[in-house]
Write a protein that holds these residues in place. Structure first.
Motif, PDB file in Angstrom:
ATOM      1  N   GLN A 191       0.819  -1.208   0.000  1.00  0.00           N
ATOM      2  CA  GLN A 191       0.000   0.000   0.000  1.00  0.00           C
ATOM      3  C   GLN A 191       0.853   1.260   0.000  1.00  0.00           C
ATOM      4  O   GLN A 191       0.565   2.227  -0.698  1.00  0.00           O
ATOM      5  CB  GLN A 191      -0.938   0.002   1.210  1.00  0.00           C
ATOM      6  N   GLY A 192       1.932   1.245   0.777  1.00  0.00           N
ATOM      7  CA  GLY A 192       2.794   2.423   0.863  1.00  0.00           C
ATOM      8  C   GLY A 192       3.496   2.754  -0.438  1.00  0.00           C
ATOM      9  O   GLY A 192       3.832   3.916  -0.688  1.00  0.00           O
ATOM     10  N   GLN A 193       3.718   1.733  -1.273  1.00  0.00           N
ATOM     11  CA  GLN A 193       4.363   1.995  -2.553  1.00  0.00           C
ATOM     12  C   GLN A 193       3.493   2.916  -3.408  1.00  0.00           C
ATOM     13  O   GLN A 193       3.971   3.852  -4.052  1.00  0.00           O
ATOM     14  CB  GLN A 193       4.621   0.675  -3.288  1.00  0.00           C
ATOM     15  N   TYR A 194       2.200   2.622  -3.419  1.00  0.00           N
ATOM     16  CA  TYR A 194       1.277   3.465  -4.182  1.00  0.00           C
ATOM     17  C   TYR A 194       1.205   4.872  -3.605  1.00  0.00           C
ATOM     18  O   TYR A 194       1.223   5.869  -4.346  1.00  0.00           O
ATOM     19  CB  TYR A 194      -0.122   2.843  -4.203  1.00  0.00           C
ATOM     20  N   VAL A 195       1.138   4.982  -2.276  1.00  0.00           N
ATOM     21  CA  VAL A 195       1.027   6.292  -1.639  1.00  0.00           C
ATOM     22  C   VAL A 195       2.255   7.149  -1.958  1.00  0.00           C
ATOM     23  O   VAL A 195       2.131   8.331  -2.299  1.00  0.00           O
ATOM     24  CB  VAL A 195       0.843   6.139  -0.116  1.00  0.00           C
ATOM     25  N   HIS A 230       1.954   1.557   6.480  1.00  0.00           N
ATOM     26  CA  HIS A 230       1.873   0.097   6.443  1.00  0.00           C
ATOM     27  C   HIS A 230       0.623  -0.347   5.682  1.00  0.00           C
ATOM     28  O   HIS A 230      -0.247   0.459   5.352  1.00  0.00           O
ATOM     29  CB  HIS A 230       1.849  -0.470   7.863  1.00  0.00           C
ATOM     30  N   GLY A 231       0.550  -1.659   5.432  1.00  0.00           N
ATOM     31  CA  GLY A 231      -0.572  -2.204   4.679  1.00  0.00           C
ATOM     32  C   GLY A 231      -1.162  -3.441   5.307  1.00  0.00           C
ATOM     33  O   GLY A 231      -1.681  -4.299   4.590  1.00  0.00           O
ATOM     34  N   SER A 232      -1.076  -3.589   6.611  1.00  0.00           N
ATOM     35  CA  SER A 232      -1.599  -4.725   7.355  1.00  0.00           C
ATOM     36  C   SER A 232      -0.928  -6.022   6.910  1.00  0.00           C
ATOM     37  O   SER A 232       0.091  -6.001   6.221  1.00  0.00           O
ATOM     38  CB  SER A 232      -3.117  -4.818   7.223  1.00  0.00           C
ATOM     39  N   ASP A 233      -1.487  -7.184   7.345  1.00  0.00           N
ATOM     40  CA  ASP A 233      -0.877  -8.454   6.971  1.00  0.00           C
ATOM     41  C   ASP A 233      -1.865  -9.307   6.185  1.00  0.00           C
ATOM     42  O   ASP A 233      -2.976  -8.880   5.878  1.00  0.00           O
ATOM     43  CB  ASP A 233      -0.326  -9.201   8.195  1.00  0.00           C
TER      44      ASP A 233
END
Length: 309
Positions: A47-51, A135-138
């Motif tokens: 998720q962080g990559q997109y943000v 973060h993007g959870s697990d």
């Protein structure tokens, strides 16, 4: 400007590089405020990559509105990201337990130390005022867009957290905060920091991502880093740990939900069922129970609860 903050020689003539993208105004005065965005501590959280991409893209669209420094660290655990694992491949270490790290340590500790030093200060820039760890959870958990922070830093963090356009801000007792994490170490050293979680591992939710990016630009505006337009943000629900209920199944099996994330749940509603896939039977029906609010331990301890606008 792309900079390498850590470089480690690996086997077979390979080199591990951890990089950042520093976005600055064309002319620096030396008095600029500085924001850090960190992602990629866990290699299965995308998720962080997109943000990070979307923040850079939007800044480039209106570069003249940038009035401060934005440091973006998209992948601080590049080997885990390459392997799509939560741990550093090889030593199998959780990078978010290695901070502040050590220059004389192994790969993960060395990288952690370099990141801390670069965020705290750098030769050509001021100390970071605020850091957001994305973060993007697990794999086994789907989460709404939220901020997590510890209760002994509420007054410092909340003015930033409530502008990040999340659904919820979850305040944990400081005794539960993970020592060795990036956010714990930065807050200890005077850099206001918090964690954002959303969606699940291996997934990019553009809806959540775009909401968070809108919030990041609102924070940039608040910090005097951005003079351009920002989208309207929503005020999050503030949840303290004694207001959050965990439900554990009493039976083993596959859980089939009857409600979706964001749905309103009332006492007596069927949340889902636990089923036996071999026999085709329902092992347990999970029913929402009436919530009885406990005595507010935060008020007892003398922490004043405020509404942050």
């Amino acid at each position: 400007m792309i900079e390498t903050i850590a470089r480690v020689n690996l086997m077979v003539n390979e080199v591990l590089k951890i990089k950042k993208n520093r976005l600055t105004p064309d002319v620096l005065t030396g008095n600029e405020n500085r924001l850090a965005l960190v992602s990629g501590i866990y290699g299965d959280e995308l998720q962080g990559q997109y943000v990070c991409y979307e923040v850079i893209r939007r800044v480039k669209e209106d570069y003249s509105s940038l009035t401060g420094i934005v440091d973006i660290y998209p992948f601080i655990n590049p080997m885990a990201l390459e392997a799509k694992t939560r741990v550093i491949p090889g030593p199998e270490l959780d990078m978010n337990e290695l901070f502040p790290g050590a220059k004389s340590g192994a790969i993960g500790e060395y990288a952690a130390s370099c990141l801390i030093d670069d965020i705290i200060s750098s030769e050509d820039g001021p100390k970071t005022q605020f850091c957001l760890d994305i973060h993007g959870s697990d794999l086994y958990l789907k989460e709404i867009l939220q901020i997590r922070m510890n209760d002994d830093a509420v007054d410092d963090i909340m003015p930033y957290a409530t502008k990040l356009n999340t659904d919820m801000v979850w305040v944990h007792p400081s005794s539960q905060v993970k020592r060795g994490s990036l956010v714990y170490e930065l807050n200890k050293r005077g850099v206001i920091s918090c964690v954002t979680e959303s969606t699940t591992a291996y997934k990019i939710d553009q809806n959540y991502g775009n909401k968070l990016v809108d919030g990041i630009f609102a924070v940039m505006k608040h910090m005097g880093i951005w003079k351009g337009e920002v989208n309207e943000i929503r005020h999050p629900r503030i949840a303290y740990d004694n207001q959050v209920t965990y439900i554990n199944s009493e039976s083993s099996g596959i859980f089939i939900p009857n409600v979706d994330i964001h749905d309103r749940v009332e006492a007596g509603m069927l949340i889902g069922t636990v089923v036996n896939v071999l026999t085709g039977t329902v092992e347990q029906k999970v029913i929402a129970q009436k919530y009885q609010a406990a005595i507010d331990e935060y008020a007892v301890r003398g922490i004043q609860l405020r509404v942050y606008s």
